[in-house]
Write a protein that holds these residues in place. Structure first.
Motif, short mmCIF file in Angstrom:
data_model
loop_
_atom_site.label_atom_id
_atom_site.label_comp_id
_atom_site.label_asym_id
_atom_site.label_seq_id
_atom_site.Cartn_x
_atom_site.Cartn_y
_atom_site.Cartn_z
N ARG A 43 2.70 -2.97 11.75
CA ARG A 43 3.79 -3.67 12.55
C ARG A 43 5.34 -2.98 12.26
O ARG A 43 5.48 -2.54 10.95
CB ARG A 43 3.91 -5.14 12.19
N VAL A 44 6.09 -2.78 13.19
CA VAL A 44 7.24 -2.08 13.07
C VAL A 44 8.15 -2.96 13.85
O VAL A 44 8.02 -3.19 14.98
CB VAL A 44 7.40 -0.71 13.73
N GLN A 45 9.28 -3.28 12.92
CA GLN A 45 10.13 -4.43 13.78
C GLN A 45 11.53 -3.58 14.04
O GLN A 45 12.00 -3.11 13.35
CB GLN A 45 10.56 -5.73 12.80
N VAL A 46 11.85 -3.62 15.45
CA VAL A 46 13.11 -3.09 15.63
C VAL A 46 14.18 -4.03 16.23
O VAL A 46 13.71 -4.92 17.18
CB VAL A 46 12.88 -2.08 16.66
N GLY A 47 15.34 -3.82 16.06
CA GLY A 47 16.20 -4.82 16.48
C GLY A 47 17.59 -4.25 16.88
O GLY A 47 18.05 -3.18 16.41
N LYS A 48 18.60 -5.07 17.77
CA LYS A 48 19.63 -4.63 18.07
C LYS A 48 20.79 -5.89 18.38
O LYS A 48 19.82 -6.60 19.13
CB LYS A 48 19.55 -3.68 19.25
N GLN A 49 21.75 -5.77 18.06
CA GLN A 49 22.62 -6.85 18.49
C GLN A 49 23.88 -6.53 19.14
O GLN A 49 24.36 -5.35 19.07
CB GLN A 49 23.10 -7.65 17.15
N ALA A 50 24.42 -7.44 19.97
CA ALA A 50 25.74 -7.05 20.61
C ALA A 50 26.59 -8.01 20.24
O ALA A 50 26.28 -9.20 19.88
CB ALA A 50 25.47 -7.47 22.35
N ARG A 51 27.90 -7.74 20.02
CA ARG A 51 29.18 -8.80 19.40
C ARG A 51 29.91 -9.23 20.82
O ARG A 51 30.19 -8.42 21.73
CB ARG A 51 29.77 -7.87 18.71
N TRP A 52 29.74 -10.45 20.78
CA TRP A 52 30.67 -11.18 21.86
C TRP A 52 31.72 -11.94 21.26
O TRP A 52 31.64 -12.80 20.36
CB TRP A 52 29.79 -11.97 22.58
N ASP A 53 32.75 -12.06 21.95
CA ASP A 53 33.84 -12.75 21.61
C ASP A 53 34.39 -13.98 22.34
O ASP A 53 34.29 -13.98 23.58
CB ASP A 53 35.29 -11.90 21.46
N ARG A 54 34.20 -15.36 21.90
CA ARG A 54 34.48 -16.55 22.46
C ARG A 54 35.62 -17.25 21.85
O ARG A 54 35.87 -18.53 21.87
CB ARG A 54 33.34 -17.57 22.54
#
Length: 241
Positions: A43-54
């Motif tokens: 298993r290989v876990q790949v992730g990515k996040q986006a930053r949002w301003d509220r």
């Protein structure tokens, strides 16, 4: 027999270790080492996040509209199984290779700025996991020992973070700094084809060649990691013509 029915033996994964670029360059240095996997990851876990301003919430109590701030670099976590059986290198030596990726190289420390090695998971035609990265953490668990206490088997959890983040391919002429992406060359690839997929213009293979110091575009060997750079606006070129 089973491997023959499935089309041959499986392609073995490896963590390729590169020297960091000189100065503030965006292309990795030459390959310095590699940790070959005796068994491919399950298993290989790949992730990515986006930053949002509220933060600009209205006084009415309704949820504020999210405003995009930026994208975080891709991350990846994988397990590397190491065993002394059938290997010329000891388990400890291979664990040390992984641990060393968390520290700056001696050459970069002397030349400034100090930088740890850049790494890349090489595994056949896998592309979403083949990005250039820095090793952020290595956890090694030794699970078998010799009579003299020498570690004979280990499971290493390796955490990676993309070197420079990714820039959306849909806006290749934004004029931003840094690479759009990286590409692991496989048999049948061409610079013109890569330019078409990255920028929608096969004629822009020259920019890829220039960014990677490629003298002969017809002789880019499989296994080469190419940087696909962000391209500057061509408004001045069009006006000059």
């Amino acid at each position: 027999m089973l491997s023959e029915l499935l089309g041959g033996a499986p392609v073995r994964a490896a963590l390729v270790i590169h020297d960091p670029p000189a100065g503030t360059g965006s292309s990795p240095g030459p390959e310095r080492d590699r940790v070959r996997f005796q068994f491919n990851p399950d298993r290989v876990q790949v992730g990515k996040q986006a930053r949002w301003d509220r933060s600009r919430a209205p006084s009415s109590g309704e949820a504020a509209r999210a405003q995009f701030v930026g994208a975080q670099p891709r991350t990846m976590t994988l397990e590397v199984f190491l065993d002394a059986t059938g290997s010329r290198q000891s388990v400890q030596d291979r664990v040390e290779k992984l641990l060393d990726c968390c520290a700056p190289t001696a050459r970069s420390t002397a030349a400034k700025p100090a930088s740890a090695p850049w790494v890349r998971l090489e595994w056949g035609h896998a592309r979403t996991t083949g990005f250039l990265a820095l090793v952020t953490q290595v956890d090694a668990v030794y699970t078998r020992f010799g009579l003299d206490g020498t570690p004979l088997r280990a499971v290493c959890t390796v955490s990676l973070e993309e070197v420079g983040g990714s820039v959306p391919r849909q806006n290749p002429t934004s004029g931003a700094d840094g690479p759009v992406d990286t590409h692991l060359v496989v048999a049948g690839d061409s610079l013109a084809g890569l330019a078409w997929h990255a920028y929608g213009d096969p004629a822009r293979w020259r920019e890829i060649a220039r960014a990677n110091d490629v003298d002969d575009p017809a002789r880019v060997p499989a296994g080469t990691v190419l940087v696909l750079p962000v391209l500057q606006e061509r408004a001045t070129e069009g006006g000059a013509g």
